[in-house]
Write a protein that holds these residues in place. Structure first.
Motif, PDB file in Angstrom:
ATOM      1  N   LYS A 196       0.840  -1.199   0.000  1.00  0.00           N
ATOM      2  CA  LYS A 196       0.000   0.000   0.000  1.00  0.00           C
ATOM      3  C   LYS A 196       0.883   1.260   0.000  1.00  0.00           C
ATOM      4  O   LYS A 196       0.647   2.208  -0.744  1.00  0.00           O
ATOM      5  N   TYR A 198       1.256   4.242  -2.819  1.00  0.00           N
ATOM      6  CA  TYR A 198       1.102   5.686  -2.578  1.00  0.00           C
ATOM      7  C   TYR A 198       2.313   6.454  -3.130  1.00  0.00           C
ATOM      8  O   TYR A 198       2.160   7.499  -3.757  1.00  0.00           O
ATOM      9  N   ARG A 224       2.041   6.628  -6.796  1.00  0.00           N
ATOM     10  CA  ARG A 224       0.966   7.551  -7.172  1.00  0.00           C
ATOM     11  C   ARG A 224       1.396   9.005  -6.979  1.00  0.00           C
ATOM     12  O   ARG A 224       1.056   9.869  -7.777  1.00  0.00           O
ATOM     13  N   LYS A 235       2.963  14.892   0.939  1.00  0.00           N
ATOM     14  CA  LYS A 235       2.539  13.607   0.372  1.00  0.00           C
ATOM     15  C   LYS A 235       3.239  12.438   1.068  1.00  0.00           C
ATOM     16  O   LYS A 235       2.636  11.401   1.322  1.00  0.00           O
ATOM     17  N   GLU A 262      -6.416  15.411  -5.531  1.00  0.00           N
ATOM     18  CA  GLU A 262      -6.042  14.010  -5.393  1.00  0.00           C
ATOM     19  C   GLU A 262      -6.120  13.584  -3.922  1.00  0.00           C
ATOM     20  O   GLU A 262      -6.622  12.506  -3.596  1.00  0.00           O
ATOM     21  N   ASP A 322      -9.654  13.151  -2.906  1.00  0.00           N
ATOM     22  CA  ASP A 322     -10.170  11.880  -3.443  1.00  0.00           C
ATOM     23  C   ASP A 322      -9.732  10.707  -2.571  1.00  0.00           C
ATOM     24  O   ASP A 322     -10.521   9.799  -2.295  1.00  0.00           O
ATOM     25  N   ILE A 323      -8.464  10.758  -2.152  1.00  0.00           N
ATOM     26  CA  ILE A 323      -7.944   9.665  -1.310  1.00  0.00           C
ATOM     27  C   ILE A 323      -8.723   9.605  -0.001  1.00  0.00           C
ATOM     28  O   ILE A 323      -9.157   8.529   0.434  1.00  0.00           O
ATOM     29  N   ASN A 376     -12.195   8.193  -0.582  1.00  0.00           N
ATOM     30  CA  ASN A 376     -12.125   6.741  -0.819  1.00  0.00           C
ATOM     31  C   ASN A 376     -11.888   5.976   0.472  1.00  0.00           C
ATOM     32  O   ASN A 376     -12.479   4.918   0.696  1.00  0.00           O
TER      33      ASN A 376
END
Lengths: 218, 283
Positions: free
Chosen positions: B109, B113, B116, B135, B165, B168-169, B172
Motif C-alpha cells: 500500500k 502511494y 501515485r 505527500k 487528489e 479523493d484519497i 475513498n
C-alpha cells in the motif's frame, strides 16, 4: 522499547558516538589522565541531543505508538549501551597494555593506571553525567547547553578528585593504582562498586527524565 | 460509534488558553477543524496526540488515550503540514524506522502511494518540495491500517491538482475502509469537498461544532445599506464592506424586507463569527 532503541540508533545517533568509542585507545598513551576518556561519552550524548533537536526527533517520536515516558528511557538506554561498550573497551585496552607493555610503562604519571579500577571510576563518572544531564535535558529539551555544561563540569570535578586521590590517598596510590595483577581483589571490588553506582545513577536518570518529560509540551 | 471523543480539553499557556474544547468524530466521518492562525487547532491536535500535557478526556474508539496510549496510537495515523523531520536522512531510512512501530504496516500500500505521488525513497527529506513532504507524510500515515487519521493542515503547500487528489484519497478511505478523519485546514474548498462535520475554533474557544450542511443552513449573509438598518436585526459580526455593511443572520430570525439576503458560505460564516467573538471578548 526495542523499536525505540532501533530508531535511536538508525535516526538519532551522531557519528561521533562511534568515533569516541575509539578513544578507549587513549589507555595506551603514557602518562595521561585516563579518566578523561569517559568525558568524551558525554560529549557524544550532547551531539546526539543537538542533532535530535535539529531533526525534530522528539515530536516525531512522540506521535508514534509509544508512551511518552518511554521516549527518554530509550535514549538513555541507547547512550548506556554505548557507555558500556566504552567501559568494556577501556578495560580491554588496559588489559592488553598490561599484557604487551613492560611493567615500567604501566606507571601513569597523571591519573589512575589503565586497569579495572579505572573502569569502576569510569562507571561512576558516566553515571553522574547521566543522572545530571538527562533529567535537566528532559525538563526543557530545547535547552541542551546548560544541562551539558552542568553535567560536564561535575564530571571534570570528579576527574580532578580521582587524579588528586591517586597521588594523595593510600587506597588509590598503592592499591587501586598499577596493573590488574596486583591487588586484584581490591580492584575488582572497585569495579563492582563503580558498575553498581553506574546502574543506580542511570536508573535514577531514567526515572527522573521519564517523569519530567511527561510534562513537556512539544 | 464515536471514533474520537474530546471532552473539556484545556491547555493554559501564558499567552493563550485552549478553553474546554469538546467534540466528537463519528466513525466514518470527516471532521474539519477550522479557525484562523493561532485559534488553537494545532494545540487541539497536539492534545489528542499527547504531545502536550493538557487536561481533559480523550477517547479513541471508546478507549482512554492517556491510559491506553500505546494501543490507541496504533490505530491513529498522524500527518503534519509537511514532513519536517530528519532532513538529511533518506525516505527509505525514515520509513524503515517508522514502519517497525506498526505491526499492520502494509508495504505494498505504501509503495503504491509513493508511486501515485511520484516520490522516490532514495531521496533525502530535504530534497523534497513542500508538497512532496506533505505527500510523504500522508503516505506514511495511510499505510499502517489506521482507523483514525489526524492531519494538521495536510493540504497546505499542495498544488490544486494534488489537493484534489488528496481529497479523493480521503473520500475513498472513508467510503471503502470507514476510516475517520480529523483535519485542520485554512482551505475552505477542501472542507466543502470532503468534510461531514465542522469544529470551528476562535482564540482557544469553540464557536461551532455541527455538521457542515447544518452549519451552512444555519445562517444567511445579510447586506445592509447602513449600520442603523443592521441594528434593527439580530445580526452577527457586522462589518463594513464596500457598499454598506454585512453580517450573519440566523435563518430562523425574521429579516426585514428591505435587507438583501444571500446564502452564507463557510468563509463568510468564519469571518463574521470570528468578528462577533472578538467584539464579545473586547466588551
Amino acid at each position: 522499547m526495542l523499536n525505540l532503541i532501533k530508531k535511536e540508533i538508525s535516526l538519532c545517533l551522531h557519528p561521533t558516538s562511534f568515533i569516541f568509542l575509539a578513544f578507549a585507545g587513549l589507555a595506551f598513551v603514557p602518562n595521561y589522565p585516563y579518566e578523561v576518556i569517559f568525558f568524551f561519552s558525554g560529549l557524544s550524548v550532547y551531539f546526539c541531543c543537538v542533532t535530535s533537536r535539529e531533526n525534530g526527533d522528539l515530536p516525531f517520536t512522540c506521535a508514534l505508538p509509544v508512551t511518552k515516558r518511554d521516549v527518554p528511557i530509550a535514549r538513555i538506554l541507547t547512550a548506556a549501551g554505548l557507555q558500556c561498550i566504552l567501559l568494556l573497551l577501556t578495560g580491554i585496552a588496559g588489559a592488553l597494555k598490561e599484557a604487551v607493555f613492560p611493567p615500567e610503562l604501566l606507571f601513569n604519571g597523571a591519573g589512575l593506571s589503565a586497569n579495572v579500577a579505572l573502569v569502576g571510576v569510569g562507571g561512576i563518572l558516566l553515571g553522574v553525567f547521566n543522572a545530571i544531564f538527562f533529567p535537566l535535558y528532559y525538563k526543557k529539551p530545547e535547552k541542551i547547553g546548560i544541562p551539558f555544561v552542568i553535567a560536564a563540569a561535575s564530571v571534570f570535578v570528579l576527574i580532578g578528585a580521582s587524579v588528586t586521590l591517586r597521588w594523595t590517598h593510600p587506597l588509590f596510590l598503592n592499591i587501586l593504582n598499577g596493573g590488574n595483577s596486583e591487588h586484584t581483589g581490591a580492584k575488582l571490588l572497585a569495579l563492582a562498586v563503580g558498575l553498581c553506582g553506574y546502574i543506580a545513577l542511570t536508573a535514577l536518570a531514567c526515572r527522573l527524565s521519564a517523569k519530567r518529560f511527561e510534562n513537556v509540551d512539544l | 460509534m464515536n471514533a474520537l471523543s474530546v471532552r473539556d480539553l484545556t491547555k493554559i499557556y501564558p499567552q493563550f488558553t485552549l478553553d474546554k474544547i469538546s467534540f466528537c468524530a463519528k466513525e466514518g466521518h470527516i471532521v474539519g477543524l477550522i479557525g484562523r492562525n493561532g485559534a488553537g487547532k494545532s494545540t487541539v491536535i497536539k492534545g489528542i496526540l499527547r504531545l502536550i500535557s493538557a487536561s481533559g478526556e480523550i477517547k479513541i474508539f471508546g478507549r482512554d488515550a492517556s491510559r491506553h496510549e500505546y494501543e490507541v496510537k496504533q490505530i491513529m495515523g498522524y500527518a503534519g503540514g509537511g514532513f519536517r523531520y530528519y532532513p538529511f536522512k533518506t525516505l527509505f531510512r525514515v520509513r524503515k524506522a517508522y514502519a517497525r512501530f506498526y505491526p499492520l504496516w502494509d508495504q505494498i500500500k505504501y509503495e503504491n502511494y509513493l508511486l501515485r505521488f511520484g516520490i522516490s525513497e532514495k531521496k533525502r527529506v530535504r530534497d523534497l518540495s513542500e508538497g512532496m513532504k506533505v505527500k510523504f507524510s500522508v503516505a506514511l500515515a495511510l499505510s499502517h491500517g489506521a482507523k483514525l487519521l489526524i492531519m494538521d493542515e495536510p493540504t497546505s503547500g499542495l498544488d490544486p491538482l494534488s489537493r484534489e487528489e488528496f481529497c479523493d484519497i480521503l473520500l475513498n478511505l472513508v467510503r471503502e475502509e470507514r476510516i475517520t478523519v480529523l483535519f485542520s485546514t485554512h482551505i475552505t474548498s477542501d472542507l466543502l469537498r470532503t468534510a461531514d462535520d465542522i469544529v470551528y475554533l476562535s482564540r482557544g474557544k469553540m464557536l461551532a461544532n455541527a455538521p457542515l450542511r447544518e452549519l451552512l443552513s444555519s445562517y444567511s449573509l445579510a447586506h445592509f445599506s447602513s449600520a442603523d438598518q443592521a441594528l434593527k436585526t439580530k445580526v452577527i459580526g457586522l462589518k463594513p464592506v464596500k457598499d454598506g455593511f454585512e453580517g450573519l443572520i440566523p435563518r430562523k430570525e425574521p429579516v426585514p424586507d428591505d435587507v438583501s439576503v444571500t446564502d452564507a458560505d463557510i468563509d463568510s460564516i468564519m469571518i463574521h463569527l470570528e468578528r462577533e467573538n472578538c467584539r464579545a471578548e473586547s466588551d
